[in-house]
Scaffold this active site. Structure first.
Site, PDB file in Angstrom:
ATOM      1  N   GLY A  46       0.933  -1.183  -0.021  1.00  0.00           N
ATOM      2  CA  GLY A  46       0.015   0.139  -0.032  1.00  0.00           C
ATOM      3  C   GLY A  46       0.978   1.128   0.187  1.00  0.00           C
ATOM      4  O   GLY A  46       2.112   1.209   0.275  1.00  0.00           O
ATOM      5  N   GLN A  51       3.391   9.854   1.559  1.00  0.00           N
ATOM      6  CA  GLN A  51       4.490   9.126   1.457  1.00  0.00           C
ATOM      7  C   GLN A  51       5.192   9.625   0.267  1.00  0.00           C
ATOM      8  O   GLN A  51       6.470   9.164  -0.024  1.00  0.00           O
ATOM      9  CB  GLN A  51       4.264   7.637   1.394  1.00  0.00           C
ATOM     10  CG  GLN A  51       3.740   7.203   2.875  1.00  0.00           C
ATOM     11  CD  GLN A  51       3.735   5.680   2.790  1.00  0.00           C
ATOM     12  OE1 GLN A  51       2.625   4.950   2.331  1.00  0.00           O
ATOM     13  NE2 GLN A  51       4.604   4.953   3.202  1.00  0.00           N
ATOM     14  N   CYS A  94       6.609  -0.520   6.728  1.00  0.00           N
ATOM     15  CA  CYS A  94       6.067   0.870   6.118  1.00  0.00           C
ATOM     16  C   CYS A  94       7.443   1.026   5.187  1.00  0.00           C
ATOM     17  O   CYS A  94       8.424   1.194   5.479  1.00  0.00           O
ATOM     18  CB  CYS A  94       5.830   1.721   6.997  1.00  0.00           C
ATOM     19  SG  CYS A  94       5.284   3.329   6.369  1.00  0.00           S
ATOM     20  N   LEU A  95       7.001   1.465   3.892  1.00  0.00           N
ATOM     21  CA  LEU A  95       7.961   2.013   2.694  1.00  0.00           C
ATOM     22  C   LEU A  95       8.601   3.366   3.444  1.00  0.00           C
ATOM     23  O   LEU A  95       9.639   3.503   2.835  1.00  0.00           O
ATOM     24  CB  LEU A  95       7.273   2.285   1.732  1.00  0.00           C
ATOM     25  CG  LEU A  95       6.702   0.964   0.913  1.00  0.00           C
ATOM     26  CD1 LEU A  95       5.903   1.085  -0.380  1.00  0.00           C
ATOM     27  CD2 LEU A  95       8.010  -0.101   0.591  1.00  0.00           C
ATOM     28  N   HIS A 136      -3.610   0.845   7.721  1.00  0.00           N
ATOM     29  CA  HIS A 136      -2.469   1.326   7.678  1.00  0.00           C
ATOM     30  C   HIS A 136      -2.406   2.572   6.871  1.00  0.00           C
ATOM     31  O   HIS A 136      -1.895   3.590   7.211  1.00  0.00           O
ATOM     32  CB  HIS A 136      -1.324   0.077   7.230  1.00  0.00           C
ATOM     33  CG  HIS A 136       0.151   0.978   7.253  1.00  0.00           C
ATOM     34  ND1 HIS A 136       1.081   0.261   8.282  1.00  0.00           N
ATOM     35  CD2 HIS A 136       0.782   1.566   6.537  1.00  0.00           C
ATOM     36  CE1 HIS A 136       2.284   1.023   7.772  1.00  0.00           C
ATOM     37  NE2 HIS A 136       2.074   1.591   6.794  1.00  0.00           N
ATOM     38  N   GLU A 137      -2.972   2.421   5.501  1.00  0.00           N
ATOM     39  CA  GLU A 137      -2.688   3.528   4.884  1.00  0.00           C
ATOM     40  C   GLU A 137      -3.855   4.641   5.242  1.00  0.00           C
ATOM     41  O   GLU A 137      -3.376   5.854   5.069  1.00  0.00           O
ATOM     42  CB  GLU A 137      -3.138   3.035   3.327  1.00  0.00           C
ATOM     43  CG  GLU A 137      -2.330   2.134   2.598  1.00  0.00           C
ATOM     44  CD  GLU A 137      -0.815   2.347   2.891  1.00  0.00           C
ATOM     45  OE1 GLU A 137      -0.426   3.493   2.611  1.00  0.00           O
ATOM     46  OE2 GLU A 137      -0.123   1.474   3.096  1.00  0.00           O
ATOM     47  N   HIS A 140      -1.933   6.699   7.666  1.00  0.00           N
ATOM     48  CA  HIS A 140      -1.045   7.706   7.069  1.00  0.00           C
ATOM     49  C   HIS A 140      -1.771   8.912   6.479  1.00  0.00           C
ATOM     50  O   HIS A 140      -1.166  10.028   6.657  1.00  0.00           O
ATOM     51  CB  HIS A 140      -0.716   7.228   5.800  1.00  0.00           C
ATOM     52  CG  HIS A 140       0.805   6.236   5.917  1.00  0.00           C
ATOM     53  ND1 HIS A 140       1.914   6.981   6.309  1.00  0.00           N
ATOM     54  CD2 HIS A 140       1.016   5.192   5.550  1.00  0.00           C
ATOM     55  CE1 HIS A 140       2.846   5.828   6.312  1.00  0.00           C
ATOM     56  NE2 HIS A 140       2.350   4.684   5.915  1.00  0.00           N
TER      57      HIS A 140
END
Ligand code: NI
Length: 170
Positions: A46, A51, A94-95, A136-137, A140
């Site tokens: 995701g 991000q 997480c990226l 999670h997204e 963000h």
């Protein structure tokens, strides 16, 4: 479609709650395409607009490899509207905090409501990894990172591991 640069922990854009999208224009379509391309290039499950440094309420999720073909979606102005009392503990990463993972406790099932990139209302019922990735997204988009769900001790240890990794890269 372009792969954009992913921003890392410490960049203030990751902590800003994002404003809702109001214009369903070409710029939004490009952003969504770029989020898909950037997520794929990074092999992520995701990705949220902050991000890539864009403070707008847009995210993409792709967990088809685990959950099946329906589990690839772009969401505009998404919100979790229902969450199960049953919770699950699974590892998460997480990226924007690459190289470290930790177990996060989240509702096992959620309902997410939002809009498609074309501006059509959409309602998603999700469980398993799909539910986790969506939460999670959407976190963000509220300026929340997965480390915020950890106990203070676990968070401290994870951030220590992360800083060590980054130092080794330099
Ligand atoms: Ni993330």
């Amino acid at each position: 479609m372009a792969v954009r640069e992913i921003v890392f922990l410490g960049d203030p854009v990751l902590r800003e709650p994002t404003p809702d999208v109001e214009a369903f224009d070409d710029e939004l379509k490009v952003l969504v395409d770029d989020l898909f391309a950037t997520m794929a290039a990074a092999e992520g499950a995701g990705l949220a607009a902050p991000q890539v440094g864009v403070s707008r309420r847009v995210c993409v999720v792709d967990v088809r490899h685990v959950e099946g073909d329906h589990a690839r979606i772009a969401l505009v102005n998404p919100r979790v509207t229902e969450a199960s009392s049953e919770r699950e503990r699974e590892p998460e990463g997480c990226l924007s905090i690459p190289g470290v993972t930790e177990v996060v406790n989240r509702p096992a099932r959620v309902v997410v409501e939002g809009l498609t990139p074309e501006g059509e209302p959409v309602r998603v019922e999700a469980e398993g990894l799909y539910a986790r990735a969506l939460q999670h997204e959407i976190d963000h988009l509220d300026g929340v990172l997965f480390v915020d769900h950890l106990t203070p001790l676990k968070r401290r240890l994870l951030l220590k591991r992360y800083r060590k990794l980054r130092e080794q890269e330099e």
